[in-house]
Design an enzyme around this catalytic site. Sequence first.
Site, PDB file in Angstrom:
ATOM      1  N   ALA A 312       0.834  -1.200   0.000  1.00 37.38           N
ATOM      2  CA  ALA A 312       0.000   0.000   0.000  1.00 37.38           C
ATOM      3  C   ALA A 312       0.871   1.253   0.000  1.00 37.38           C
ATOM      4  CB  ALA A 312      -0.922  -0.003   1.214  1.00 37.38           C
ATOM      5  N   PRO A 313       0.469   2.294  -0.725  1.00 29.60           N
ATOM      6  CA  PRO A 313       1.225   3.551  -0.730  1.00 29.60           C
ATOM      7  C   PRO A 313       1.322   4.134   0.677  1.00 29.60           C
ATOM      8  CG  PRO A 313      -0.433   3.525  -2.472  1.00 29.60           C
ATOM      9  CD  PRO A 313      -0.712   2.355  -1.592  1.00 29.60           C
ATOM     10  N   THR A 315       4.206   5.539   4.057  1.00 32.48           N
ATOM     11  CA  THR A 315       5.401   5.194   4.820  1.00 32.48           C
ATOM     12  C   THR A 315       5.183   3.863   5.540  1.00 32.48           C
ATOM     13  OG1 THR A 315       5.807   7.549   5.187  1.00 32.48           O
ATOM     14  CG2 THR A 315       7.010   5.987   6.586  1.00 32.48           C
ATOM     15  N   GLY A 317       4.849   1.030   8.138  1.00 29.57           N
ATOM     16  CA  GLY A 317       4.704   1.101   9.581  1.00 29.57           C
ATOM     17  C   GLY A 317       5.584   0.091  10.286  1.00 29.57           C
ATOM     18  N   MET A 318       5.740   0.266  11.585  1.00 28.48           N
ATOM     19  CA  MET A 318       6.571  -0.637  12.378  1.00 28.48           C
ATOM     20  C   MET A 318       5.776  -1.767  13.014  1.00 28.48           C
ATOM     21  SD  MET A 318       9.274   1.946  14.231  1.00 28.48           S
ATOM     22  CE  MET A 318       8.123   3.275  14.541  1.00 28.48           C
ATOM     23  N   LYS A 333      -4.392  -5.214   6.320  1.00 26.53           N
ATOM     24  CA  LYS A 333      -3.394  -4.932   7.351  1.00 26.53           C
ATOM     25  C   LYS A 333      -3.169  -6.176   8.216  1.00 26.53           C
ATOM     26  CE  LYS A 333      -3.852  -0.903   9.364  1.00 26.53           C
ATOM     27  NZ  LYS A 333      -4.402   0.303  10.047  1.00 26.53           N
ATOM     28  N   ASP A 368     -13.395   2.645  10.326  1.00 27.36           N
ATOM     29  CA  ASP A 368     -13.847   1.342  10.812  1.00 27.36           C
ATOM     30  C   ASP A 368     -12.946   0.266  10.226  1.00 27.36           C
ATOM     31  OD1 ASP A 368     -15.333  -0.559  12.087  1.00 27.36           O
ATOM     32  OD2 ASP A 368     -17.001  -0.530  10.668  1.00 27.36           O
TER      33      ASP A 368
END
Length: 570
Positions: A312-313, A315, A317-318, A333, A368
């Site tokens: 996904a476009p 930055t 994530g960690m 996700k 949501d």
Amino acid sequence: MQPQNIAELILNGFKKHYKLFQQITAQAPLAFANRDWAKMHDISRLRITYYDDRVNETTQQLQQHAKQLDESLWLQTKQTYQLFLTFHPQAELAETFYNSVFCRLFHRRYFNNDFIFVKATLADAPALPVEAEYRSYFPVVDGLKPTIRKIINQFDFKANFVNLERDIRLLVKAFYKQAPDTHHRAWQMRFDILQTPFYRNKAAYIVGRVVSQSGVQPFIIAVLHHQDEGLYLDALLTNSSQMRVIFGFARAYFMVETHAPSALVRFLNQLMPNKTLAELYNAIGFHKQGKTEFYREFLTHLQRSTDDFVIAPGTPGMVMMVFTLPSFDYVFKIIKDKFGESKPFGRDTVLKRYQLVKSHDRVGRMADTIEYSNVVFPLARFNATLLEQLKATIGSSMIIEGDLLIIKHMYIERRMTPLNLYLESANSEDAAIAITEYGQALKEMIAVNIFPGDMLLKNFGVSKHKRIIFYDYDEVQYLTDMNFRALPKAKSYDDYLTNEQSYSVAPQDVFPEQLCTFVMPNPRYKEIFTQAHPELLDVIFWQQAQQNVRKGIVSHIYPYPAAQRFIHQW
């Protein structure tokens, strides 16, 4: 057990669930009338867990008879269950309940249309008439204003209006202004009004349409309390974009009583044709049915598309690995196996924080999420590079079986443009609006006791309606759990010359004065933010917000423009 016995047991479990769900939903009107906002929140929160409680209860009753799957028995059970639903007013919800029970009992290799309702079997059956959910009114009989008065009074809000005649005048005036196509005489129109109000937070909404020779004009009327004085009509909404925002994916679910959910959803879909069935079922509180409808939409899209999944476009994530299908407006996700060093918590904490947001008032500022287990993807739609990235980051959450990729647990959210990327290409006017909206989003979350934690721009998205919406929940906490502090003043001139931190910081400490330093290094954005929301840099503002929450002061965040409120015309 015989197929009929099993089918009856599962259907009885669904009946119990739906009865309890409607009973708690039916408490909303009285809570609204009494201005018991804490009760309204409790009702909304409790409804989310009711479904799983009943599924677990039904599953436990069946487990002693279903330790191993007897294929012939369950094929007959599904057929019998399907017959029971032929004229059932909640057939689609009962199908989903059956799926949930079966999937708790057996292995995923049986999750196909032979054993569960992957496809809606009643899709070709006669649909429940939408007339089951609305009532028609004819101004030709009594006149326009008396008809509107009759509509308002039919709802029995259990509280008096401050000045209903004034509100009706303002309502008619707003109709003429907003919907010129409804400028007809009384005998040239009809009102179709859903029979029960939609309750959420501190408001009730009347939903309907005007039918005339010019076509159909949808509308929503907002009803609020005026402190101790009574009720009043607050706004009329006829703009389809505003209506979609009210029913949007970043808001808490409505509480509305319905005997035939499919008819209610079809009526709403006629008013808002751009909304999917999944979105509308979610909006009225049937989020499990929303999951079912979404998955069907996803399977259909996979069959009709050929593009590959991609990262996904935004930055990276960690905590989450996020991929998407470019032709599909959602992101997938998955919690990573290992977090970055700056994330001092584990998987269980992330799960709890996502659930916190699910059951909270999302106030139009938090997306949501749809939570799934054992999601099957076609392996051919993942290129070798993406597969290697997935194996390296979420290896423990994925399984490859033949030509299938199976994700054990994931969240699905509406895809938005990350705010930091949006600003890179936005013109100065759009950038200023977005930065101002970002600050407003923070204020509205704070007002409902949500502290977003990581407030970096990359964690906020820009929706199709240009609203700023938060979507990264791994650091979300209650506002009241945080310790907001002012930055210590320098004790000497030497302190000004050193960059070293000379004060202690506990895990829950937050220094609002540093917000722009970390979030907005761009001087222009910092200037816009500071001018629009200077209070967000003041520790006293955050502490006061905490006090308001602790005192039970419930803020009402209007899901429509302030300029449309009738109160400005009193």
